[in-house]
Design a protein around this motif. Structure first.
Motif, PDB file in Angstrom:
ATOM      1  N   VAL A 230     -35.309 -10.826 -31.530  1.00  0.00           N
ATOM      2  CA  VAL A 230     -34.301 -10.985 -29.962  1.00  0.00           C
ATOM      3  C   VAL A 230     -35.495  -9.794 -29.282  1.00  0.00           C
ATOM      4  O   VAL A 230     -35.632  -8.269 -29.324  1.00  0.00           O
ATOM      5  N   GLU A 238     -33.746  -6.577 -31.870  1.00  0.00           N
ATOM      6  CA  GLU A 238     -32.437  -6.946 -32.552  1.00  0.00           C
ATOM      7  C   GLU A 238     -32.784  -7.934 -33.910  1.00  0.00           C
ATOM      8  O   GLU A 238     -33.866  -9.117 -32.816  1.00  0.00           O
ATOM      9  N   PRO A 249     -23.195  -9.465 -32.229  1.00  0.00           N
ATOM     10  CA  PRO A 249     -24.886  -9.172 -31.776  1.00  0.00           C
ATOM     11  C   PRO A 249     -24.285  -7.883 -31.534  1.00  0.00           C
ATOM     12  O   PRO A 249     -23.428  -7.239 -31.433  1.00  0.00           O
ATOM     13  N   THR A 254     -28.899  -9.120 -26.448  1.00  0.00           N
ATOM     14  CA  THR A 254     -28.379 -10.303 -27.552  1.00  0.00           C
ATOM     15  C   THR A 254     -27.044 -10.681 -27.044  1.00  0.00           C
ATOM     16  O   THR A 254     -26.801 -11.392 -26.931  1.00  0.00           O
TER      17      THR A 254
END
Lengths: 277, 322
Positions: A230, A238, A249, A254
């Motif tokens: 991400v 992430e 998450p 995220t």
């Protein structure tokens, strides 16, 4: 410890601390700011993030296909198999692009195909031996009906979905170990998006090649990818397996992306229920 | 394609009629007495004036004269030049090949040189070579071709004596075969050079901009992603696509130049249509003036048609629309 020693074993692509800072109007834009990224052989990896998060720049910097922009800083290491792409010569890069290395498909197939050349010729150009049968086989492999006719067409004579398949055929011509797909379905209609995603999935299974998909659509990630990165503001905030990242998450951004995406889905479902008699 | 060409030719007929009517009207409006112009500074006797007026229908109303001009024109009669004492068509057929020769020679150098300079400059934008080439071509382009022509004559002809100063052939020549050819080359070199330098630098600037634009296109990125070498990208993807705007500009310039490079032909006393036009205007030889304009108009219309066909051949998107 040198960055070479940090290379993870069995990785097809291993990027460490990649920084791409662009010089725009006298200011430095940190398009990619210290990203670690890896792809194992045969793996499908997603890179997700909003526009301007640096995901496309990351991909282009990795395969050394930066557009003509002023670069303020370019650092880090990029290992592809045994090659160090940051220091690789033009000849080495060209060899990797031509045979068993990496290739890329782009968001806007109309702009990325030469308007004055027939499609068959553009595919043949990516082959070491421009063999007509190989061109037709590639067109057939990407699921285009009447490959003979398509090969003789110019890009503007084909539909958006057909053009994107032609782009995929060009990218497959070099038998790449890793295929970058930069927003491959963004410019297409919903039904055509589905067909192109199905084609990518089928090719991944039949060829066993690794794919890195760049998208802002979490649905695409959920459907195709094993792992996801991400990105936000040039950083990978992430990363992890798709299941882990979607279910738990770790980064608020995220979580927000997932929440918005599910919210869209809920709204659509509610709409469908209201419309139902 | 044949239908497209036919349609375009049909469209050009009313355009040509309008151009001829307009030029005849303009000649009608400008001051001066054609009978006086015919005899020069001598007084005109009333009998002579009456005879000439009657012979050339000078006192007919304008629409009548226009109609009779068109009637003659469709029969291939461009009129008679009483100043040159020759049929006008004869004059055009003598002078036009000389202008065509000069124009074609100039373009034969200007186009390849312009493309080459534009390619070199456009593929290395903002580097030293590009800056050098861009500045030099801008400087040269800013020089009017007639002035450049005079400088060339002063330097290479008068001072160094390498080339003749004027004309297209010696007064008397016994040269034959290859010697005859070399002699003509000697005469055409300077006017063609002046012409080619001016047009070539213009083409180079257009080509440079077009190459830079082409290089920023997505399909160049695809070509790089295919692992093609730089030279093969330029050869296969940049050259043809960048040449498209040049076809339009060069075609237009070519059509205009066929009408006679008036200033250049005057500087070098090159006996083409440009020089004929200047002489005809000075002598109020209306028939010749109109004929040169008709020739120029036909040349421009035909060249534009060729440009459109070439464009369609080079760009399949236009072919589909046509």
């Amino acid at each position: 410890m040198s960055s070479f020693q940090s290379q993870k074993p069995n990785m097809l692509l291993d990027v460490c601390n990649l920084k791409v800072h662009l010089a725009v109007d006298g200011k430095t834009v940190r398009a990619v700011d210290g990203v670690d990224f890896a792809v194992a052989p045969g793996e499908v990896v997603g890179i997700v993030g909003e526009s301007g998060s640096g995901k496309s720049t990351l991909a282009r910097a990795i395969i050394q296909l930066m557009p003509n922009v002023a670069i303020a800083e370019l650092s880090g290491t990029i290992r592809f198999n045994d090659a160090d792409l940051m220091t690789a010569s033009g000849t080495v890069l060209r060899r990797l692009r031509r045979q068993n290395g990496f290739s890329m498909i782009f968001q806007d197939p109309l702009g990325y195909l030469n308007p004055t050349q027939k499609v068959g010729r553009q595919i043949a150009e990516a082959l070491d031996n421009s063999d007509d049968n190989r061109v037709l086989a590639l067109l057939h492999e990407v699921g285009l009906p009447k490959p003979h006719q398509v090969a003789r067409s110019y890009p503007h004579e084909l539909s958006g979905g057909m053009r994107q398949r032609v782009m995929i055929a060009i990218a497959l011509a070099s038998e790449p170990a890793l295929l970058f797909a930069d927003e491959p379905t963004t410019s297409l209609d919903a039904t055509v998006q589905r067909q192109v995603l199905d084609t990518l999935r089928r090719l991944h299974k039949s060829r066993g090649m690794a794919i890195a998909i760049i998208t802002h659509d979490l649905g695409v990630i959920a459907e195709l990818c094993d792992r996801v990165y991400v990105m936000r503001g040039g950083k990978a905030v992430e990363s992890g397996t798709v299941v882990d990242v979607f279910e738990t998450p770790q980064h608020p951004y995220t979580a927000e992306l997932i929440r918005l995406s599910t919210r869209h889905l809920q709204v659509a479902q509610q709409g469908a229920q209201r419309a139902a008699p | 394609m044949a239908r497209f060409i036919l349609m375009r030719l049909m469209h050009s007929i009313p355009l040509l009629i309008a151009i001829i009517a307009l030029i005849l009207l303009m000649l009608q409006l400008i001051p001066g007495d054609p009978v006086q112009a015919m005899v020069g500074d001598y007084p005109v006797s009333p009998a002579f004036r009456e005879a000439i007026t009657k012979q050339y229908h000078l006192d007919d109303p304008f629409p009548t004269r226009l109609l009779s001009y068109f009637t003659n024109l469709v029969q291939g009669d461009f009129g008679y030049s009483y100043q040159f004492q020759r049929p006008v068509l004869d004059l055009i057929l003598t002078h036009a090949p000389r202008t065509i020769l000069l124009t074609v020679t100039g373009f034969a150098f200007a186009i390849p040189v312009g493309i080459l300079i534009g390619l070199i400059s456009g593929t290395t934008p903002n580097r030293r070579t590009d800056h050098l080439v861009t500045t030099a071509s801008l400087l040269v382009y800013a020089i009017p071709s007639f002035w450049l022509g005079q400088i060339l004559v002063l330097g290479l002809s008068v001072k160094l004596g390498w080339f003749p100063t004027q004309g297209m052939q010696p007064m008397i020549s016994r040269a034959q075969g290859f010697d005859w050819f070399l002699e003509r080359v000697h005469y055409i070199a300077l006017p063609a050079l002046a012409f080619a330098v001016h047009e070539g630098t213009r083409f180079a600037r257009i080509m440079r901009a077009s190459v830079i634009d082409t290089l920023s296109q997505g399909y160049i990125m695809t070509a790089r992603a295919k692992g093609l070498s730089r030279s093969s990208i330029i050869r296969k993807h940049v050259l043809r696509n960048s040449s498209l705007p040049l076809v339009t500009i060069a075609g237009y310039a070519f059509g205009t130049a066929l009408g006679g490079a008036v200033l250049l032909e005057t500087v070098f006393a090159w006996p083409g249509l440009g020089l004929l036009f200047v002489q005809a205007v000075r002598m109020r030889d209306n028939m010749t003036v109109v004929a040169v304009v008709i020739f120029a108009a036909i040349a421009i219309i035909l060249i534009n048609l060729i440009v459109d066909v070439l464009y369609a051949l080079l760009d399949p998107r236009i072919r589909s629309r046509a």
